[in-house]
Design a protein around this motif. Structure first.
Motif, PDB file in Angstrom:
ATOM      1  N   GLN A 123       0.829  -1.210   0.000  1.00  0.00           N
ATOM      2  CA  GLN A 123       0.000   0.000   0.000  1.00  0.00           C
ATOM      3  C   GLN A 123       0.863   1.260   0.000  1.00  0.00           C
ATOM      4  OE1 GLN A 123      -2.320  -0.839   3.505  1.00  0.00           O
ATOM      5  NE2 GLN A 123      -3.965  -1.834   2.344  1.00  0.00           N
ATOM      6  N   ILE A 124       1.877   1.271   0.850  1.00  0.00           N
ATOM      7  CA  ILE A 124       2.769   2.434   0.894  1.00  0.00           C
ATOM      8  C   ILE A 124       3.522   2.557  -0.424  1.00  0.00           C
ATOM      9  CG2 ILE A 124       4.802   3.428   2.022  1.00  0.00           C
ATOM     10  CD1 ILE A 124       3.779   2.052   4.603  1.00  0.00           C
ATOM     11  N   PHE A 125       3.953   1.414  -0.958  1.00  0.00           N
ATOM     12  CA  PHE A 125       4.657   1.440  -2.236  1.00  0.00           C
ATOM     13  C   PHE A 125       3.746   1.958  -3.354  1.00  0.00           C
ATOM     14  CE2 PHE A 125       5.952  -0.371  -6.256  1.00  0.00           C
ATOM     15  CZ  PHE A 125       7.236   0.153  -6.339  1.00  0.00           C
ATOM     16  N   ALA A 126       2.469   1.580  -3.321  1.00  0.00           N
ATOM     17  CA  ALA A 126       1.524   2.070  -4.333  1.00  0.00           C
ATOM     18  C   ALA A 126       1.410   3.591  -4.267  1.00  0.00           C
ATOM     19  CB  ALA A 126       0.157   1.418  -4.143  1.00  0.00           C
ATOM     20  N   GLU A 127       1.433   4.144  -3.059  1.00  0.00           N
ATOM     21  CA  GLU A 127       1.414   5.602  -2.915  1.00  0.00           C
ATOM     22  C   GLU A 127       2.674   6.227  -3.509  1.00  0.00           C
ATOM     23  OE1 GLU A 127       0.472   7.101   1.046  1.00  0.00           O
ATOM     24  OE2 GLU A 127      -0.509   5.188   1.479  1.00  0.00           O
ATOM     25  N   LEU A 128       3.802   5.602  -3.254  1.00  0.00           N
ATOM     26  CA  LEU A 128       5.074   6.101  -3.793  1.00  0.00           C
ATOM     27  C   LEU A 128       5.069   6.042  -5.316  1.00  0.00           C
ATOM     28  CD1 LEU A 128       7.870   7.141  -2.879  1.00  0.00           C
ATOM     29  CD2 LEU A 128       8.630   4.765  -2.824  1.00  0.00           C
ATOM     30  N   LEU A 129       4.571   4.951  -5.877  1.00  0.00           N
ATOM     31  CA  LEU A 129       4.469   4.810  -7.326  1.00  0.00           C
ATOM     32  C   LEU A 129       3.519   5.853  -7.901  1.00  0.00           C
ATOM     33  CD1 LEU A 129       4.936   3.352 -10.026  1.00  0.00           C
ATOM     34  CD2 LEU A 129       3.171   1.694  -9.330  1.00  0.00           C
ATOM     35  N   ALA A 130       2.363   6.027  -7.274  1.00  0.00           N
ATOM     36  CA  ALA A 130       1.383   7.008  -7.767  1.00  0.00           C
ATOM     37  C   ALA A 130       1.963   8.419  -7.740  1.00  0.00           C
ATOM     38  CB  ALA A 130       0.106   6.945  -6.929  1.00  0.00           C
ATOM     39  N   SER A 131       2.710   8.730  -6.714  1.00  0.00           N
ATOM     40  CA  SER A 131       3.341  10.048  -6.617  1.00  0.00           C
ATOM     41  C   SER A 131       4.344  10.247  -7.753  1.00  0.00           C
ATOM     42  CB  SER A 131       4.040  10.188  -5.261  1.00  0.00           C
ATOM     43  OG  SER A 131       4.748  11.396  -5.186  1.00  0.00           O
ATOM     44  N   ALA A 132       5.139   9.224  -8.025  1.00  0.00           N
ATOM     45  CA  ALA A 132       6.122   9.310  -9.102  1.00  0.00           C
ATOM     46  C   ALA A 132       5.438   9.411 -10.467  1.00  0.00           C
ATOM     47  CB  ALA A 132       7.057   8.107  -9.058  1.00  0.00           C
ATOM     48  N   GLN A 133       4.338   8.675 -10.632  1.00  0.00           N
ATOM     49  CA  GLN A 133       3.598   8.757 -11.897  1.00  0.00           C
ATOM     50  C   GLN A 133       2.952  10.130 -12.059  1.00  0.00           C
ATOM     51  OE1 GLN A 133       1.308   5.148 -11.234  1.00  0.00           O
ATOM     52  NE2 GLN A 133       2.332   4.160 -12.972  1.00  0.00           N
ATOM     53  N   ALA A 135       4.027  12.869 -10.899  1.00  0.00           N
ATOM     54  CA  ALA A 135       5.103  13.824 -11.193  1.00  0.00           C
ATOM     55  C   ALA A 135       5.670  13.621 -12.594  1.00  0.00           C
ATOM     56  CB  ALA A 135       6.211  13.690 -10.159  1.00  0.00           C
ATOM     57  N   GLY A 136       5.279  12.534 -13.254  1.00  0.00           N
ATOM     58  CA  GLY A 136       5.735  12.284 -14.614  1.00  0.00           C
ATOM     59  C   GLY A 136       7.114  11.646 -14.725  1.00  0.00           C
ATOM     60  N   VAL A 137       7.629  11.074 -13.625  1.00  0.00           N
ATOM     61  CA  VAL A 137       8.952  10.435 -13.686  1.00  0.00           C
ATOM     62  C   VAL A 137       8.861   8.929 -13.897  1.00  0.00           C
ATOM     63  CG1 VAL A 137      10.099  12.252 -12.348  1.00  0.00           C
ATOM     64  CG2 VAL A 137       9.182  10.246 -11.169  1.00  0.00           C
ATOM     65  N   VAL A 138       7.631   8.375 -13.803  1.00  0.00           N
ATOM     66  CA  VAL A 138       7.404   6.953 -14.049  1.00  0.00           C
ATOM     67  C   VAL A 138       6.262   6.825 -15.047  1.00  0.00           C
ATOM     68  CG1 VAL A 138       6.662   4.755 -13.026  1.00  0.00           C
ATOM     69  CG2 VAL A 138       8.224   6.239 -11.772  1.00  0.00           C
ATOM     70  N   ARG A 139       6.412   5.884 -15.955  1.00  0.00           N
ATOM     71  CA  ARG A 139       5.378   5.639 -16.961  1.00  0.00           C
ATOM     72  C   ARG A 139       4.022   5.435 -16.294  1.00  0.00           C
ATOM     73  NH1 ARG A 139       7.674   1.295 -21.176  1.00  0.00           N
ATOM     74  NH2 ARG A 139       5.441   0.945 -21.249  1.00  0.00           N
ATOM     75  N   ALA A 140       2.994   5.950 -16.921  1.00  0.00           N
ATOM     76  CA  ALA A 140       1.638   5.841 -16.380  1.00  0.00           C
ATOM     77  C   ALA A 140       1.037   4.455 -16.586  1.00  0.00           C
ATOM     78  CB  ALA A 140       0.740   6.901 -17.022  1.00  0.00           C
ATOM     79  N   ASP A 141       1.615   3.660 -17.480  1.00  0.00           N
ATOM     80  CA  ASP A 141       1.007   2.371 -17.819  1.00  0.00           C
ATOM     81  C   ASP A 141       1.567   1.196 -17.008  1.00  0.00           C
ATOM     82  OD1 ASP A 141       3.513   2.463 -19.059  1.00  0.00           O
ATOM     83  OD2 ASP A 141       2.843   1.357 -20.823  1.00  0.00           O
ATOM     84  N   VAL A 142       2.320   1.460 -15.936  1.00  0.00           N
ATOM     85  CA  VAL A 142       2.824   0.366 -15.102  1.00  0.00           C
ATOM     86  C   VAL A 142       2.075   0.371 -13.770  1.00  0.00           C
ATOM     87  CG1 VAL A 142       5.125   0.364 -16.144  1.00  0.00           C
ATOM     88  CG2 VAL A 142       4.720   1.699 -14.086  1.00  0.00           C
ATOM     89  N   ASP A 143       2.002  -0.805 -13.159  1.00  0.00           N
ATOM     90  CA  ASP A 143       1.382  -0.904 -11.840  1.00  0.00           C
ATOM     91  C   ASP A 143       2.373  -1.550 -10.872  1.00  0.00           C
ATOM     92  OD1 ASP A 143       1.312  -3.685 -12.301  1.00  0.00           O
ATOM     93  OD2 ASP A 143      -0.801  -3.666 -12.843  1.00  0.00           O
ATOM     94  N   GLY A 144       1.950  -1.723  -9.648  1.00  0.00           N
ATOM     95  CA  GLY A 144       2.819  -2.279  -8.615  1.00  0.00           C
ATOM     96  C   GLY A 144       3.340  -3.662  -8.937  1.00  0.00           C
ATOM     97  N   GLU A 145       2.505  -4.490  -9.542  1.00  0.00           N
ATOM     98  CA  GLU A 145       2.948  -5.842  -9.905  1.00  0.00           C
ATOM     99  C   GLU A 145       4.020  -5.793 -10.987  1.00  0.00           C
ATOM    100  OE1 GLU A 145      -0.108  -8.740 -10.574  1.00  0.00           O
ATOM    101  OE2 GLU A 145      -1.274  -8.013  -8.873  1.00  0.00           O
ATOM    102  N   ASP A 146       3.875  -4.867 -11.932  1.00  0.00           N
ATOM    103  CA  ASP A 146       4.911  -4.687 -12.952  1.00  0.00           C
ATOM    104  C   ASP A 146       6.236  -4.326 -12.287  1.00  0.00           C
ATOM    105  OD1 ASP A 146       3.045  -5.058 -15.024  1.00  0.00           O
ATOM    106  OD2 ASP A 146       2.686  -2.903 -15.238  1.00  0.00           O
ATOM    107  N   VAL A 147       6.173  -3.386 -11.359  1.00  0.00           N
ATOM    108  CA  VAL A 147       7.393  -2.920 -10.699  1.00  0.00           C
ATOM    109  C   VAL A 147       8.015  -4.040  -9.876  1.00  0.00           C
ATOM    110  CG1 VAL A 147       8.373  -1.245  -9.087  1.00  0.00           C
ATOM    111  CG2 VAL A 147       6.609  -0.522 -10.704  1.00  0.00           C
TER     112      VAL A 147
END
Length: 180
Positions: A123-133, A135-147
């Motif tokens: 859950q915390i990692f999903a928040e970190l990923l969403a924040s990065a997405q 901000a435009g530093v991570v592709r929008a088409d990836v999810d936590g399982e991809d990472v």
């Protein structure tokens, strides 16, 4: 728990963490007792099975990752905490077979409490990923399982690289695939 019992438990967890990190689940409880400088009976009193000890080590690692992920999220400025957290995770998993097994879902069956800790980390990692997405530093088409799969691929690549003079290089190359 008495003070000496707490110290013994901490020594056992430390020795087990190092042993599992180096050798995975193949290490014996007697070897862990030897490394912890306690008797085998002391290990068995605290942890009735190797799986119980392994789970305690994994739960401790997951809790440490939660702290690190929270710190990355708190320090996150325009998605800047995402990649350093992943690099740190890859570096730790590269050196710790048990952490890699836990991230991959291999090994022993975990109790509900440890599974809940893992869910909390995701859950915390999903928040970190969403924040990065956002901000435009991570592709929008990836999810936590991809990472998660990408992190495991990076760890595997780092472990199997014949030339280990540039640790982290393969991890960085793999993580670059997450950038827009």
């Amino acid at each position: 728990m008495r003070a000496d019992a707490r110290r013994n438990r901490a020594r056992i967890l430390e020795a087990a963490g190092q042993a599992f990190a180096a050798e995975g689940l193949g290490v014996s409880l007697d070897e862990i007792a030897r490394r912890a400088e306690v008797g085998p009976g002391t290990v068995h009193r605290h942890f009735p099975t190797k799986e119980a000890l392994y789970e305690a080590v994994i739960a401790n690692h997951l809790e440490q990752l939660i702290v690190q992920a929270r710190e990355a999220l708190a320090a996150d400025r325009a998605g800047s905490g995402f990649f350093p957290f992943l690099r740190q995770l890859i570096g730790e998993a590269r050196a710790k077979q048990d952490l890699t097994d836990a991230l991959a879902g291999a090994g022993v069956n975990l109790t509900d409490a440890t599974r809940q800790t893992a869910v909390h980390l995701r859950q915390i990692f999903a928040e970190l990923l969403a924040s990065a997405q956002k901000a435009g530093v991570v592709r929008a088409d990836v999810d936590g399982e991809d990472v998660q799969a990408i992190v495991l691929a990076a760890v595997s690549g780092e472990r199997h690289r014949a030339d280990n003079t540039r640790p982290g290089r393969l991890g960085d190359l793999v993580l670059d695939g997450l950038r827009p």
